[in-house]
Motif scaffolding. Structure first.
Motif: not given
Lengths: 692, 300
Positions: B20-44
């Motif tokens: 995974i390569v990504a950048t989350i800039q300050e001052g925004s509300i970032f939504g992370l979307v994906g199906t169950n098992g996509a890896g959202k919880s793992t990433l967080l």
């Protein structure tokens, strides 16, 4: 920012979260310590105040309650350690909790110490406070003497160390596993594994090596030896406390206490240190898995299954009383399969996966079999071991007919009583330099020359090698060889002096020690003053030095026994002491000075002949036929015939040419004959011949 | 800024995150979307320092977050299942959060709990699921951390509460440096909250874009063009992502500014034309279809 998060505030919060446990430990400590003590003392003190009981008894009761003897409290300490450890670290088994705790700006190490120290406080504070209340109760009742106070204060830190050791083990079990049930099983495994391995080793030697020196107190005692418990991080504390208690009663040498305390500290450091290290390394995702480090699953399974399977084999063999060893192998291999399946089920909780690792089961079975065959085939040559004569510095021989009559000091090598009947103690005390006769016996024993069942005699031998090593062996030797060796040994003054403790146990003889002379006439107490007793012993020792094996066997008229009261064992509170008696000191016909002294000073004629007028009745237990036959004989004529043919040894020697008949004489004064009256083979009174 | 540099994470044989390569800039509300098992919880969980990445690094303002209290102090993680101590009240949790997050704003927390009608002395285990989520979000917001990682926190909140939480986030964004990252399996849950969305699928990020930017450059238009030749010309001229014709009514989703698209349509002399609002779903469908994925199967 992190430094602002107070360690102590986190501890306080943890204590608040586990306030139910804090309350539980306080209540349990209060009930088990001051409350039960008060209940116990109530009846004891009323008996003391009423004059029915000595105050010393109350002090002793109090002392045993606040001391190491209180095994119930020791068990409570271990249980508390398990509960406190599990409750403090069970969060490691929950994904939800770990998501919370591990996301906080607190390192895993810091969090470990928070949980660890708050857990310690949960036990230490209520336990110490309740212990001090117990001391106040003792003081209020006038039972807290200076010595008891010092003793009670010594108990408190040891109980805390015991807690720390068991607590560290439980935490380690929590860290190693991913489920609470597995943690509890893991704690059990950590607690018992090393003692189990050691016990299995002892059991295997005992089962497969015919020359292995068996513990006379039974194999179970050998397996559950206190020293083995030093290898248990959970029970090490109890083992050390047991030693300390024996030491307090002067029953134990201090050497093992030092070792035991060292082991206790070692286990605290090891379990806590390893748990801390692994808690930091442990992956969060290990929660709800069987093992926190999945690669250890197979290793743990194999390491558990092998000794448990061997232990099951030993248990089954023991239960069946079978000489055929096949049951051992069947049970051990069967247990390998069964236990492997059980462990796999614990890992995966899925019946379909219990035989998933078939190759692993096969290899475990092969390893178990290999270990069993190592002992069965005696690959190490244990039974044929015989050190080169030039390598041996000293040797000792244990012949039960002689050494079995005496107590020998443990010499600080064992955790048992200060004095012991065990062959090991006897051997350690009777090492001699001129050991040729013993070596010759051992050589024949090691060669495996099997005498007939009738002629076989079991002996024990100690080799004290020049390089400091010690080896014990037990051999079955021919009776004639043994007699030859004994004849030679009795001509060695060093052997005689070491064999008979009366030569060196002067300090143990207290004025209250009583001496008896036992013979066909019964048992007579020696009414001698303390000085006379000493005088008598001097005379006796001088003549005993000259004894030969032939004298012992054929010319012994009576035996002298002494009831020994050790001053060191005297209990100042109970004003009594544990006494033990030795009754194997022969009085041979040639001990003329001894016999004369007894006649003159004690009015006891040990050479006097017994006639039918002295005997009221004779009881005969006839074992010549398969069925036991018991006959009571009161007829003077028949008694006369019996006395005419009767042979006698006061030493309970099983003479080889005696008939299988036990004879008990009851004298007119009510005394019963001591020692062993017997008939020589074929020399039985006519009226008894009919029974043949 | 949150930087995710080539993060990989496996659970046994399962690859949860794949480079995974990504950048989350300050001052925004970032939504992370994906199906169950996509890896959202793992990433967080990696971003909050709960899990350790097998390889790669998750950086919070340039610092590796794993076992780094300084970096973790800038992050508050709200797990999909909120954890509260047994028998705890809101007050109990507030006390604990105050210890572990020294910047915890007690005053604001009291104000918010009052607004949400949550009794601070009531045991949390007597609350409904939604109320527990509210408590969790309020605790998280009041920690004062720069980054708030919410795992499925909004799923299940009723629209009124969603709006309330949205306004709290807006307020926080105005008043301090605040960057919430919200993971959800449903785009619909995020479209009215987030202004930047990343799409996770099978452990990899398919897409990460600013919503306003996307909305400005994709439009949906309905029109009726009587001349079929001109209609064909229109479809060729526009960067059409999707089109559909029912009777004489042509619906087109095309890339480009509103003005550019409308000018092209006017040029073809339509009888009728109008620009329709695009849902986040439609934007995503369009964007990911262009990338070669049938996103309908992934997130709806």
């Amino acid at each position: 920012m992190t430094s602002k998060i107070s360690f102590f505030k986190l501890m306080k919060e943890d204590l608040k979260r586990r306030s139910w446990l804090v309350a539980l430990v306080w209540v349990a400590c209060f009930i088990l310590q001051p409350m039960v003590l008060m209940l116990r003392l109530e009846s004891v003190m009323s008996a003391v105040n009423g004059g029915y009981m000595e105050k010393a008894y109350a002090i002793n009761t109090y002392r045993s309650y606040v001391g190491f003897e209180n095994e119930g409290l020791a068990l409570f300490v271990i249980l508390t350690a398990v509960v406190v450890g599990a409750s403090g670290f069970a969060f490691l088994h929950s994904r939800v909790k770990l998501d919370f705790f591990h996301s906080l700006p607190v390192t895993r190490k810091k969090f470990f110490f928070v949980q660890y120290l708050s857990g310690i406080l949960m036990f230490v504070v209520p336990y110490t406070v309740c212990s001090l209340i117990c001391m106040l109760i003792g003081m209020a009742n006038g039972l807290l003497t200076g010595a008891v106070a010092v003793y009670a204060l010594k108990v408190i830190p040891f109980r805390i160390l015991e807690f720390l050791s068991a607590y560290g083990t439980m935490i380690l079990a929590c860290v190693l596993t991913g489920k609470l049930l597995n943690a509890l099983l893991g704690g059990l495994a950590l607690a018992g594994y090393l003692p189990l391995v050691l016990s299995v080793l002892v059991g295997m030697k005992s089962l497969f090596f015919s020359t292995y020196l068996q513990d006379t107190n039974g194999s179970m005692r050998a397996m559950l030896h206190t020293r083995h418990m030093l290898l248990s991080p959970v029970f090490v504390g109890s083992a050390v406390e047991n030693m300390l208690e024996k030491n307090a009663q002067m029953l134990h040498n201090g050497k093992w206490i030092v070792i035991g305390t060292g082991m206790l500290v070692f286990w605290i450091l090891v379990t806590t240190g390893v748990a801390l290290r692994l808690a930091v390394l442990r992956k969060t995702e290990a929660a709800e898995q069987a093992m926190a480090f999945p690669k250890t699953e197979g290793i743990v399974k194999v390491l558990l299954v092998i000794p448990l399977s061997l232990a099951t084999g030993l248990f089954v063999q023991d239960m069946l009383y079978a000489s055929d060893k096949k049951w051992f192998f069947i049970a051990a291999i069967g247990t390998v399969v069964l236990l492997s399946a059980v462990v796999e089920f614990i890992y995966h909780t899925n019946m379909k996966e219990i035989f998933r690792h078939k190759l692993q089961i096969l290899l475990t079975g092969i390893a178990t079999l290999a270990i069993a065959l190592f002992f069965f085939l005696d690959v190490s040559g244990y039974d044929t071991y015989l050190p080169a004569k030039e390598d041996v510095g000293k040797m000792a021989l244990y012949n039960e007919q002689i050494n079995g009559n005496f107590y020998y000091p443990e010499l600080g090598e064992s955790d048992g009583a200060f004095q012991s009947y065990s062959p090991e103690s006897a051997l350690r005390n009777t090492l001699i330099s001129d050991f040729d006769p013993i070596y010759e016996l051992a050589r024949k024993g090691a060669r495996g020359e099997k005498p007939s069942e009738e002629d076989g005699r079991t002996i024990c031998v100690e080799y004290r090698l020049k390089d400091g090593r010690t080896e014990f062996r037990q051999y079955l030797v021919d009776r004639k060889d043994l007699e030859k060796a004994m004849t030679a040994l009795f001509s060695d003054e060093e052997y005689v002096e070491k064999t008979y403790p009366i030569f060196w146990r002067e300090t143990d003889l207290d004025p209250s020690s009583e001496m008896y002379v036992e013979g066909l006439f019964g048992s007579e107490i020696l009414k001698l003053t303390k000085e006379q007793k000493q005088e008598f012993l001097d005379v006796y020792r001088k003549e005993l030095r000259t004894i030969s094996y032939q004298d012992l066997n054929e010319n012994t008229r009576a035996a002298f026994s002494v009831s020994i009261v050790s001053e060191e064992q005297y209990d100042p509170y109970l004003r009594s002491s544990t006494s033990y008696s030795e009754n194997g000191y022969p009085i041979c016909e040639k001990f003329t000075e001894t016999i004369a002294y007894l006649k003159e000073k004690a009015g006891l004629d040990v050479t006097r002949q017994i006639s039918e007028k002295d005997v009221r009745s004779v009881e005969i237990m006839d074992y010549r036929n398969r069925e036991e036959e018991s006959i009571q004989i009161d007829d003077p004529e028949q008694i006369r015939q019996i006395l005419e043919k009767l042979e006698y040894t006061p030493l309970y020697f099983v003479t080889d040419d005696s008939e299988s008949i036990n004879i008990f004489l009851t004298m007119v004064d009510g005394q019963t004959s001591m020692g062993r009256p017997y008939f020589k083979k074929g020399n039985v009174p006519d009226f008894l011949m009919k029974n043949e | 800024m949150i930087e995710i540099n080539g993060v990989n994470k496996s659970f046994g044989a399962l690859k949860a995150l794949d480079n995974i390569v990504a950048t989350i800039q300050e001052g925004s509300i970032f939504g992370l979307v994906g199906t169950n098992g996509a890896g959202k919880s793992t990433l967080l969980r990696i971003l909050s320092g709960v899990l350790k990445a097998d390889t790669g690094a998750a950086l919070i303002d340039g610092q590796n977050v794993y076992e780094n209290p300084e970096a973790k102090a800038k992050v508050c993680f709200l797990s999909d299942t909120a954890y509260f101590f047994p028998n705890a009240t809101i007050q109990t949790m507030e006390d604990y959060y105050t210890i572990v997050y020294p910047a915890f704003d007690r005053e604001r927390f009291s104000e918010l709990t009052e607004k949400f009608g949550l009794d601070k002395k009531r045991r949390i285990n007597t609350f409904s699921k939604g109320m527990k989520k509210q408590v969790s979000v309020l605790l998280g917001v009041c920690t004062g951390t720069k980054y708030l990682l919410c795992d499925e926190t909004f799923d299940g909140l009723d629209p009124v509460m969603r709006q309330a939480v949205k306004s709290i986030f807006a307020m926080e964004l105005m008043n301090r440096r605040f960057t919430p990252v919200i993971a959800s399996h449903s785009l619909r849950e995020l479209e009215d909250i987030c202004d930047h969305v990343g799409l996770l699928h099978k452990g990899g990020i398919l897409l990460s874009k600013d919503l306003e930017d996307m909305k400005l450059h994709i439009h949906k238009v309905q029109c009726v063009i009587p001349d079929p030749v001109k209609e064909e010309e229109l479809l060729t001229e526009l960067h059409v992502l999707q089109h559909d014709k029912r009777g004489s009514l042509l619906t087109v989703v095309a890339r480009g500014t509103r003005q550019e698209i409308l000018m092209s349509i006017e040029d073809k002399q339509p009888i009728f034309s109008e620009v329709l609002p695009l849902t986040l779903e439609e934007i995503f469908i369009s964007e990911t279809e262009v990338a070669g994925y049938d996103v309908k199967n992934l997130i709806f």
